[in-house]
Design an enzyme around this catalytic site. Structure first.
Site, PDB file in Angstrom:
ATOM      1  N   LYS A  26       0.844  -1.188   0.000  1.00  0.00           N
ATOM      2  CA  LYS A  26       0.000   0.000   0.000  1.00  0.00           C
ATOM      3  C   LYS A  26       0.887   1.249   0.000  1.00  0.00           C
ATOM      4  O   LYS A  26       1.776   1.400   0.845  1.00  0.00           O
ATOM      5  CB  LYS A  26      -0.915   0.010   1.224  1.00  0.00           C
ATOM      6  CG  LYS A  26      -1.983  -1.082   1.208  1.00  0.00           C
ATOM      7  CD  LYS A  26      -3.033  -0.834   0.143  1.00  0.00           C
ATOM      8  CE  LYS A  26      -4.177  -1.819   0.249  1.00  0.00           C
ATOM      9  NZ  LYS A  26      -5.228  -1.571  -0.755  1.00  0.00           N
ATOM     10  N   ASP A  63      -0.292  -0.604  -4.648  1.00  0.00           N
ATOM     11  CA  ASP A  63      -1.664  -0.089  -4.675  1.00  0.00           C
ATOM     12  C   ASP A  63      -1.666   1.307  -4.078  1.00  0.00           C
ATOM     13  O   ASP A  63      -1.495   1.478  -2.864  1.00  0.00           O
ATOM     14  CB  ASP A  63      -2.585  -1.019  -3.885  1.00  0.00           C
ATOM     15  CG  ASP A  63      -4.049  -0.597  -3.975  1.00  0.00           C
ATOM     16  OD1 ASP A  63      -4.338   0.394  -4.668  1.00  0.00           O
ATOM     17  OD2 ASP A  63      -4.889  -1.265  -3.357  1.00  0.00           O
ATOM     18  N   GLU A 123      -1.647  -0.386  -8.975  1.00  0.00           N
ATOM     19  CA  GLU A 123      -3.103  -0.398  -8.897  1.00  0.00           C
ATOM     20  C   GLU A 123      -3.651   0.986  -8.561  1.00  0.00           C
ATOM     21  O   GLU A 123      -3.197   1.632  -7.617  1.00  0.00           O
ATOM     22  CB  GLU A 123      -3.520  -1.411  -7.818  1.00  0.00           C
ATOM     23  CG  GLU A 123      -5.001  -1.665  -7.732  1.00  0.00           C
ATOM     24  CD  GLU A 123      -5.313  -2.784  -6.744  1.00  0.00           C
ATOM     25  OE1 GLU A 123      -6.475  -2.893  -6.324  1.00  0.00           O
ATOM     26  OE2 GLU A 123      -4.389  -3.542  -6.382  1.00  0.00           O
ATOM     27  N   LYS A 142     -13.969  -6.842  -8.104  1.00  0.00           N
ATOM     28  CA  LYS A 142     -14.364  -7.052  -6.712  1.00  0.00           C
ATOM     29  C   LYS A 142     -15.880  -7.216  -6.660  1.00  0.00           C
ATOM     30  O   LYS A 142     -16.613  -6.419  -7.253  1.00  0.00           O
ATOM     31  CB  LYS A 142     -13.920  -5.887  -5.824  1.00  0.00           C
ATOM     32  CG  LYS A 142     -12.412  -5.798  -5.645  1.00  0.00           C
ATOM     33  CD  LYS A 142     -12.014  -4.641  -4.753  1.00  0.00           C
ATOM     34  CE  LYS A 142     -10.491  -4.586  -4.576  1.00  0.00           C
ATOM     35  NZ  LYS A 142     -10.057  -3.396  -3.811  1.00  0.00           N
ATOM     36  N   ASP A 190      -8.862  -0.243 -10.365  1.00  0.00           N
ATOM     37  CA  ASP A 190      -9.596  -0.864  -9.263  1.00  0.00           C
ATOM     38  C   ASP A 190     -10.847  -0.046  -8.962  1.00  0.00           C
ATOM     39  O   ASP A 190     -11.922  -0.342  -9.466  1.00  0.00           O
ATOM     40  CB  ASP A 190      -8.705  -0.988  -8.030  1.00  0.00           C
ATOM     41  CG  ASP A 190      -9.438  -1.599  -6.844  1.00  0.00           C
ATOM     42  OD1 ASP A 190     -10.557  -2.118  -7.028  1.00  0.00           O
ATOM     43  OD2 ASP A 190      -8.916  -1.570  -5.717  1.00  0.00           O
TER      44      ASP A 190
END
Length: 363
Positions: A162, A190, A218, A267, A243
């Site tokens: 992250k 991400d 991402e 997702k 995403d």
């Protein structure tokens, strides 16, 4: 087999460690678990974690949408009429994708149980197991290095870092992690919408110049900024994954038509469930775009559903389905099992889930 009733409950599951991204910090998973009960007594399980900063859905809104609007519309419908039920769920109200996903998953679970087939086989049966990465929360570089080394020691061959809080510090974080774990481990980043388009290009080019061998980046820019995402994709060598921008079927269709990304993260909570996630996978496959199957902070109910789709479809080549591993305890009886970085699918019908301990019904 008909849908006789729908029961809604909550589970609260502590995390092993606080989950930190550029968007939020979470110390426990506060999930909604639905039970769709057939007239035969069979139960289908569904899951919806409230993720207001991404989906706009809270616990209260999920409960109200299921209880007052969507649930009553599908009660009494025949489970064999899968297309009819999914059409009804989609048309029941705008948005509320997490509530729709919870019911969608539970109905698919019932459908699999009705016909005696595990969902991963219903979706294509391409794999019996899949590999997931492990997420490393955004923290100071030293702590992220230790978390990354722990993940590698546990058997993970890919880690998702992250970033997105501070571009200069992000470079230090990733450089330190790569030096620590070596080059046999895949690193995915991400940014959770944390950079501007130009900042993203500068930062990613720096990663490239340093030879950090990043597999993918991402969602580097804001979800609504499709042009910014395309700008980043066209101006770096590293693969860019959509995403939050790739929310549902319509958004994914737009992104693919624009050639705004190299990869798509599917997702269930964004798509509104398995029914629409399958459509997204087929869109992407038609355009030659590989997919990752991702998750929010779902319990093992949602993770089993997502893993079933990932295992069924060959276009889903990557998985970020570590949410259940991040939890300090597992209240779900049945479903997938974990062996280091491998998620093993069950051959039990549907999701293979029989109960959820600590489930507290919402009256």
């Amino acid at each position: 087999m008909k849908i006789a009733s729908i029961r809604i409950g909550k589970v609260s599951i502590p995390l092993k460690k606080t989950f930190k991204t550029a968007l939020r910090q979470v110390s426990s998973a506060e999930d909604i678990i639905v039970k769709v009960i057939a007239d035969t007594g069979e139960v289908g399980f569904g899951n919806a974690p409230p993720t207001a900063v991404i989906t706009g859905d809270s616990q209260d809104s999920i409960i109200a949408a299921i209880r007052d609007t969507i649930g009553p519309k599908i009660t009494g419908m025949n489970v064999d009429n899968l297309e009819g039920i999914m059409t009804t769920i989609d048309a029941a109200m705008l948005h509320n994708s997490s509530a729709k996903a919870a019911l969608d998953i539970a109905v698919y679970d019932l459908f699999g149980k009705l016909h005696g087939i595990p969902l991963y086989k219903l979706f294509g049966g391409f794999h019996k197991s899949i590999a997931t990465d492990l997420t490393i929360s955004v923290n100071e570089p030293e702590e992220m290095v230790q978390d990354s080394l722990s993940a590698v020691k546990e058997g993970y061959k890919a880690i998702k870092i992250k970033v997105g809080t501070d571009a200069a510090l992000d470079i230090k974080r990733v450089k330190a992690i790569r030096a620590a774990v070596g080059y046999d481990v895949k690193i995915r980043l991400d940014a959770n919408q944390g950079w501007s388009p130009k900042e993203a290009v500068r930062t990613i080019r720096k990663f490239e110049d340093l030879g950090l061998d990043i597999e993918l980046i991402e969602q580097p820019v804001k979800a609504h900024d499709f042009q910014g995402l395309k700008y980043v994709t066209q101006n770096v060598l590293t693969d860019i994954m959509a995403d939050e921008a790739a929310f549902g079927t319509y958004e994914v269709f737009q992104l693919l038509a624009m050639e705004a990304c190299n990869l798509v993260n599917i997702k269930l909570m964004k798509a509104g469930g398995l029914h629409n996630a399958i459509k997204i996978a087929h869109f992407a496959e038609t355009m030659g775009i590989e997919c990752m199957m991702g998750c929010m902070l779902e319990s093992k109910v949602g993770i089993t559903a997502a893993a079933s789709l990932a295992a069924g479809k060959k276009i889903v080549t990557k998985a970020d389905l570590d949410a259940a591993v991040l939890l300090a305890e597992d209240p779900v009886i049945g479903g997938v099992t974990f062996a280091q970085d491998q998620i093993l699918l069950s051959d039990q019908p549907g999701l293979g889930i029989t109960d959820v301990k600590g489930w507290q019904e919402v009256m």
